[in-house]
Design an enzyme around this catalytic site. Structure first.
Site, PDB file in Angstrom:
ATOM      1  N   GLU A   1      -8.598   5.803  -6.162  1.00 63.46           N
ATOM      2  CA  GLU A   1      -8.024   4.851  -5.203  1.00 63.46           C
ATOM      3  C   GLU A   1      -6.818   4.117  -5.767  1.00 63.46           C
ATOM      4  OE1 GLU A   1      -8.320   1.836  -6.837  1.00 63.46           O
ATOM      5  OE2 GLU A   1      -9.514   3.092  -8.193  1.00 63.46           O
TER       6      GLU A   1
ATOM      7  N   GLU B   1      -7.157   5.347  -9.660  1.00 63.20           N
ATOM      8  CA  GLU B   1      -6.398   6.495  -9.128  1.00 63.20           C
ATOM      9  C   GLU B   1      -7.191   7.798  -9.166  1.00 63.20           C
ATOM     10  OE1 GLU B   1      -2.773   7.056 -11.331  1.00 63.20           O
ATOM     11  OE2 GLU B   1      -2.018   5.046 -10.934  1.00 63.20           O
TER      12      GLU B   1
END
Lengths: 355, 355
Positions: free
Chosen positions: A178, A321
């Site tokens: 994310e 991420e």
């Protein structure tokens, strides 16, 4: 029109993993030229994949890391070291291949699927970003719910649908990551409620705030919980009041992957909270989860214990991420290689004195 | 003619790593699009490689895992779950590509260099096995020294020479692994003496012995120490009295690699004891070492603390052969990829709010 019945049907379609394939796989591993069990968690990984894929010859031939980006209204409370514009800037960086997740996914042979599920600043249309905007970031949850229940449901369904599309295209291992400025604030709030832990015990330094900002972050989370009064036993209630669009979307990826009998590699704190929401909705989802790493964020430890998953790596990562998930995919590949490529005692003519 | 002066010259040629290249590399990492330090130990690895290779752009373009095989006279005391013939059988398995190390080295893009430095059973001549037999296994060290001081010195020089040849051929990352029935017995004995720890605290279950065998193993080690009276301050004295040919050879690989400014990835307990011998001979060697994993063997923890190296992985491995080192090479590759491939805040147009 409510999306709740679609979500309920998705949840109902998820079946537990099948342990008998794990047992079959352990037998195959025990015939390999090594002392029984001596490859430790690599053997566990091979067995888990077997139970997920319902085969004694599991494969991770096609891997993807889904990176969902969204903004958080609570950023206006000054809880992050970075300004909100960075969410959009980083999605462009993902699209151009220059971010940490691009490098590490490439290294693991995984493709990166970038999803704008609710970035505040508009992004240009480009093929590298899958635009699935449910809304332009959440509201500031110190003043009311982050989003409506229906918006949260829609975000979950976006993720589930994407997971299903990936499975259709042959992907057999999905990582979740994310990007969203202030999303550790949402994750800490959800963790405090879902695990009934004191806010200060699950609130860390995010991307690198100072201790005064952390004190403010804790106060912000306490106010958000007081204002919204989420029901800890109702994951969708917690999600729409305290969550984020990317967290909802990733919970949906987990549910969608489990429904398609596909293993999910969880990244750090935020992705793990998404996985926790999914397991609270459907406990059988846990069997599909592989915890990639233990991040520096203090709340992550609490969530991993709650998920009952032991992380593969502990490297002091705190980037998010999906970077930890991408790194762990290398180990998962290695586990499958051991199962498929190693010689047996019989084929290699080695004396087997093990039990 | 003694080989001692050659070894002394090798040791004298080793220079400490240069920290200024580590600092330069950290500056390069701090410009990348991620919060400062958020890739944790991957950043440390990149910096360490820089200090080893004396460049801010380190490379691991060519990797090798050296697997040394040798036998141990102490095997006749019944300290292992496997018969001695397995050492030779496994070297053939390595040569044919069917063992765990073959699979995991292939997965990491590393070649496997198999060395017979003292297997008891003769092996057929074959190009896949580098024959450097110092003697056909050690003597039973409960009755006297495992080997002579000159034999130990020669085994060290075999390893150092091999490391130098690998460096000549362009290898810039060397993993060390081993195979030798009963070699955890030798390693526990050496660890007890070198770290002045009680024998029972550094003696584990090896390839999977039962508790009665472990009790015998502890007794065997105590007798060996009593009979040989090794000088804890003299690593070569400990090595020739209680060591093994593969342990001596791997200590030599470490020294030879350090002399050639090449990083070494240590595998498990036995390889770590070899690294400990090397650091006792030349303390500056420590800067060249990367600890790949923490094995299940209880003595490994003690050796890692003594080496001052934190392992990258903790996956319950206890196979040896260099398998942990091969797995860790993936992480080292990833660290270098981050350094060379990630975009900077400036190049990606991302707002840098970090310190």
């Amino acid at each position: 029109m409510s999306n709740a019945p679609i979500l309920a049907a998705l949840c109902a379609s998820i079946e537990p993993v099948e342990k008998r394939f794990s047992d079959l796989t352990q037998k195959r591993l025990d015939a390999k030229t090594k002392p029984r069990g001596s490859l430790g968690r690599l053997e566990d990984l091979a067995c888990q994949l077997a139970s997920v894929q319902r085969t004694a010859t599991p494969s991770v031939s096609s891997k993807a890391v889904v990176v969902m980006g969204a903004d958080h209204g609570v950023a206006e409370e000054g809880v992050s070291a970075y300004p909100q514009e960075v969410t959009a800037q980083m999605l462009l960086n993902f699209a151009r291949g220059g971010a940490g997740i691009n490098v590490l996914a490439r290294h693991s042979g995984a493709r990166v699927v970038v999803v704008d599920i609710g970035v505040a600043h508009p992004l240009p249309a480009m093929p590298e970003i899958f635009s699935q905007r449910v809304r332009a970031g959440t509201a500031n949850f110190t003043k009311g719910p982050a989003m409506s229940l229906d918006e949260a449901t829609r975000a979950v369904l976006v993720g589930a649908s994407l997971a299903s599309q990936l499975a259709d295209s042959g992907v057999n291992l999905i990582g979740i990551g994310e990007m969203g400025i202030a999303n550790t604030t949402a994750s800490s709030a959800m963790t405090a409620v879902l695990t009934r832990t004191a806010v200060e015990e699950v609130t860390g330094l995010g991307t690198g705030i100072d201790s005064a900002t952390r004190t403010r972050k804790i106060d912000v989370i306490r106010r958000a919980i007081q204002v919204n009064r989420p029901d800890a036993k109702n994951p969708m209630d917690v999600l729409h009041k305290l969550g984020g669009l990317e967290i909802a979307g990733l919970a949906g990826v987990v549910l969608g992957a489990a429904a398609r009998q596909t293993a999910v590699v969880i990244d750090g704190f935020i992705a793990s909270v998404a996985a926790l929401i999914a397991t609270r909705m459907v406990p059988a989802v846990a069997g599909y989860l592989i915890a990639s790493h233990r991040s520096v964020e203090i709340g992550h430890r609490v969530v991993l214990v709650e998920l009952g998953r032991m992380p593969l790596l502990d490297l002091g990562l705190r980037l998010g991420e999906g970077t930890g998930a991408a790194l762990a995919m290398n180990l998962i590949d290695a586990a499958v290689a051991v199962l498929s490529e190693m010689a047996t005692f019989e084929s290699a003519g080695v004396t087997d004195a093990g039990r």
